[in-house]
Design a protein around this motif. Structure first.
Motif, PDB file in Angstrom:
ATOM      1  N   ALA A 114     -25.532 -24.127   4.249  1.00 14.10           N
ATOM      2  CA  ALA A 114     -26.749 -23.493   4.760  1.00 14.10           C
ATOM      3  C   ALA A 114     -27.664 -23.063   3.612  1.00 14.10           C
ATOM      4  N   LEU A 115     -27.095 -22.483   2.568  1.00 17.91           N
ATOM      5  CA  LEU A 115     -27.886 -22.045   1.426  1.00 17.91           C
ATOM      6  C   LEU A 115     -28.523 -23.226   0.699  1.00 17.91           C
ATOM      7  N   VAL A 116     -27.744 -24.280   0.484  1.00 20.90           N
ATOM      8  CA  VAL A 116     -28.254 -25.464  -0.216  1.00 20.90           C
ATOM      9  C   VAL A 116     -29.350 -26.137   0.604  1.00 20.90           C
ATOM     10  N   SER A 117     -29.135 -26.295   1.905  1.00 23.93           N
ATOM     11  CA  SER A 117     -30.152 -26.959   2.731  1.00 23.93           C
ATOM     12  C   SER A 117     -31.422 -26.122   2.828  1.00 23.93           C
ATOM     13  N   LEU A 118     -31.290 -24.807   2.884  1.00 25.38           N
ATOM     14  CA  LEU A 118     -32.465 -23.939   2.900  1.00 25.38           C
ATOM     15  C   LEU A 118     -33.237 -24.044   1.583  1.00 25.38           C
ATOM     16  N   THR A 119     -32.528 -23.943   0.482  1.00 26.26           N
ATOM     17  CA  THR A 119     -33.167 -24.022  -0.835  1.00 26.26           C
ATOM     18  C   THR A 119     -33.776 -25.395  -1.061  1.00 26.26           C
ATOM     19  N   PHE A 120     -33.075 -26.439  -0.662  1.00 24.13           N
ATOM     20  CA  PHE A 120     -33.592 -27.806  -0.782  1.00 24.13           C
ATOM     21  C   PHE A 120     -34.892 -27.943  -0.009  1.00 24.13           C
ATOM     22  N   GLY A 121     -34.933 -27.407   1.198  1.00 19.42           N
ATOM     23  CA  GLY A 121     -36.136 -27.491   2.020  1.00 19.42           C
ATOM     24  C   GLY A 121     -37.312 -26.744   1.425  1.00 19.42           C
ATOM     25  N   VAL A 122     -37.052 -25.555   0.889  1.00 18.05           N
ATOM     26  CA  VAL A 122     -38.137 -24.762   0.302  1.00 18.05           C
ATOM     27  C   VAL A 122     -38.688 -25.449  -0.943  1.00 18.05           C
ATOM     28  N   ILE A 123     -37.807 -25.938  -1.805  1.00 20.24           N
ATOM     29  CA  ILE A 123     -38.261 -26.628  -3.016  1.00 20.24           C
ATOM     30  C   ILE A 123     -39.012 -27.903  -2.654  1.00 20.24           C
ATOM     31  N   SER A 124     -38.488 -28.653  -1.697  1.00 19.61           N
ATOM     32  CA  SER A 124     -39.142 -29.893  -1.266  1.00 19.61           C
ATOM     33  C   SER A 124     -40.513 -29.625  -0.665  1.00 19.61           C
ATOM     34  N   MET A 125     -40.635 -28.507   0.034  1.00 17.20           N
ATOM     35  CA  MET A 125     -41.899 -28.168   0.677  1.00 17.20           C
ATOM     36  C   MET A 125     -43.028 -28.028  -0.350  1.00 17.20           C
ATOM     37  N   PHE A 126     -42.690 -27.573  -1.551  1.00 16.42           N
ATOM     38  CA  PHE A 126     -43.707 -27.403  -2.583  1.00 16.42           C
ATOM     39  C   PHE A 126     -43.808 -28.605  -3.513  1.00 16.42           C
ATOM     40  N   ALA A 127     -42.682 -29.235  -3.822  1.00 18.95           N
ATOM     41  CA  ALA A 127     -42.680 -30.317  -4.813  1.00 18.95           C
ATOM     42  C   ALA A 127     -43.193 -31.641  -4.250  1.00 18.95           C
ATOM     43  N   PHE A 153     -39.889 -25.031  10.838  1.00 22.52           N
ATOM     44  CA  PHE A 153     -39.081 -24.646   9.691  1.00 22.52           C
ATOM     45  C   PHE A 153     -37.592 -24.751  10.016  1.00 22.52           C
ATOM     46  N   LEU A 154     -37.175 -24.235  11.171  1.00 21.62           N
ATOM     47  CA  LEU A 154     -35.765 -24.294  11.569  1.00 21.62           C
ATOM     48  C   LEU A 154     -35.301 -25.730  11.781  1.00 21.62           C
ATOM     49  N   ALA A 155     -36.168 -26.564  12.335  1.00 21.72           N
ATOM     50  CA  ALA A 155     -35.822 -27.976  12.516  1.00 21.72           C
ATOM     51  C   ALA A 155     -35.641 -28.662  11.166  1.00 21.72           C
ATOM     52  N   GLY A 156     -36.535 -28.387  10.231  1.00 24.95           N
ATOM     53  CA  GLY A 156     -36.401 -28.971   8.892  1.00 24.95           C
ATOM     54  C   GLY A 156     -35.144 -28.513   8.187  1.00 24.95           C
ATOM     55  N   TRP A 157     -34.811 -27.246   8.340  1.00 26.69           N
ATOM     56  CA  TRP A 157     -33.598 -26.700   7.740  1.00 26.69           C
ATOM     57  C   TRP A 157     -32.370 -27.392   8.329  1.00 26.69           C
ATOM     58  N   THR A 158     -32.363 -27.575   9.639  1.00 28.14           N
ATOM     59  CA  THR A 158     -31.246 -28.238  10.312  1.00 28.14           C
ATOM     60  C   THR A 158     -31.132 -29.691   9.877  1.00 28.14           C
ATOM     61  N   VAL A 159     -32.246 -30.379   9.786  1.00 28.55           N
ATOM     62  CA  VAL A 159     -32.227 -31.793   9.360  1.00 28.55           C
ATOM     63  C   VAL A 159     -31.694 -31.903   7.934  1.00 28.55           C
ATOM     64  N   ASN A 160     -32.120 -31.017   7.053  1.00 30.97           N
ATOM     65  CA  ASN A 160     -31.607 -31.046   5.684  1.00 30.97           C
ATOM     66  C   ASN A 160     -30.108 -30.777   5.649  1.00 30.97           C
ATOM     67  N   ALA A 161     -29.643 -29.837   6.476  1.00 31.98           N
ATOM     68  CA  ALA A 161     -28.209 -29.544   6.524  1.00 31.98           C
ATOM     69  C   ALA A 161     -27.421 -30.762   7.012  1.00 31.98           C
ATOM     70  N   VAL A 162     -27.929 -31.413   8.043  1.00 32.60           N
ATOM     71  CA  VAL A 162     -27.263 -32.609   8.563  1.00 32.60           C
ATOM     72  C   VAL A 162     -27.276 -33.727   7.521  1.00 32.60           C
ATOM     73  N   ALA A 163     -28.390 -33.902   6.836  1.00 36.19           N
ATOM     74  CA  ALA A 163     -28.493 -34.951   5.820  1.00 36.19           C
ATOM     75  C   ALA A 163     -27.524 -34.704   4.668  1.00 36.19           C
ATOM     76  N   ILE A 164     -27.424 -33.461   4.208  1.00 32.07           N
ATOM     77  CA  ILE A 164     -26.492 -33.138   3.132  1.00 32.07           C
ATOM     78  C   ILE A 164     -25.059 -33.281   3.619  1.00 32.07           C
ATOM     79  N   TYR A 165     -24.793 -32.905   4.860  1.00 33.14           N
ATOM     80  CA  TYR A 165     -23.463 -33.088   5.443  1.00 33.14           C
ATOM     81  C   TYR A 165     -23.084 -34.572   5.495  1.00 33.14           C
ATOM     82  N   ILE A 166     -24.013 -35.416   5.931  1.00 39.24           N
ATOM     83  CA  ILE A 166     -23.747 -36.858   5.991  1.00 39.24           C
ATOM     84  C   ILE A 166     -23.491 -37.406   4.589  1.00 39.24           C
ATOM     85  N   ALA A 167     -24.282 -36.979   3.625  1.00 43.67           N
ATOM     86  CA  ALA A 167     -24.060 -37.429   2.246  1.00 43.67           C
ATOM     87  C   ALA A 167     -22.685 -37.002   1.760  1.00 43.67           C
ATOM     88  N   SER A 168     -22.257 -35.796   2.123  1.00 43.59           N
ATOM     89  CA  SER A 168     -20.938 -35.331   1.685  1.00 43.59           C
ATOM     90  C   SER A 168     -19.803 -36.096   2.365  1.00 43.59           C
TER      91      SER A 168
END
Length: 115
Positions: A38-51, A8-23
């Motif tokens: 951090a909030l956006v990457s966490l929320t993105f990961g949780v939503i992606s996990m289900f969707a 979970f922490l690795a996925g959160w970190t990867v999402n944060a890095v990906a959003i940072y690179i996009a920005s």
């Protein structure tokens, strides 16, 4: 349990890095602080996990459309987060689509390297 938390922490970190690179590459796609990132990457990961598993299952008969659908899902999630999270700015629809593509590519590359 420990492995699940690390995953979970690795996925959160990867999402944060990906959003940072996009920005970094997209002018109108940005965030105000690292807390917002951090909030956006966490929320993105949780939503992606289900969707994403549901959409992968639904797009199974259409193998070609599956990866394209995942880019669209990333874009929609980012657009919705941009609407609801104060301090996260997504810009126009074209910017959101490119950000979704960048996030998907970064996630794909990192998962290739990890596995």
């Amino acid at each position: 349990m420990k492995r699940l938390i690390l995953k979970f922490l690795a996925g959160w970190t990867v999402n944060a890095v990906a959003i940072y690179i996009a920005s970094m590459y997209l002018i109108n796609f940005n965030y105000d602080s690292w807390q917002v990132l951090a909030l956006v990457s966490l929320t993105f990961g949780v939503i992606s996990m289900f969707a994403k598993p549901i959409l992968k299952l639904l797009s199974l008969p259409f193998a070609i459309i599956g990866p394209i659908l995942l880019f669209v899902v990333n874009s929609v999630i980012l657009f919705v987060l941009g609407s609801y999270v104060q301090g996260f700015h997504t810009g126009d629809i074209r910017t959101v689509v490119f950000a979704g593509i960048i996030v998907a590519v970064v996630n794909f590359v990192v998962h290739l390297v990890i596995k």
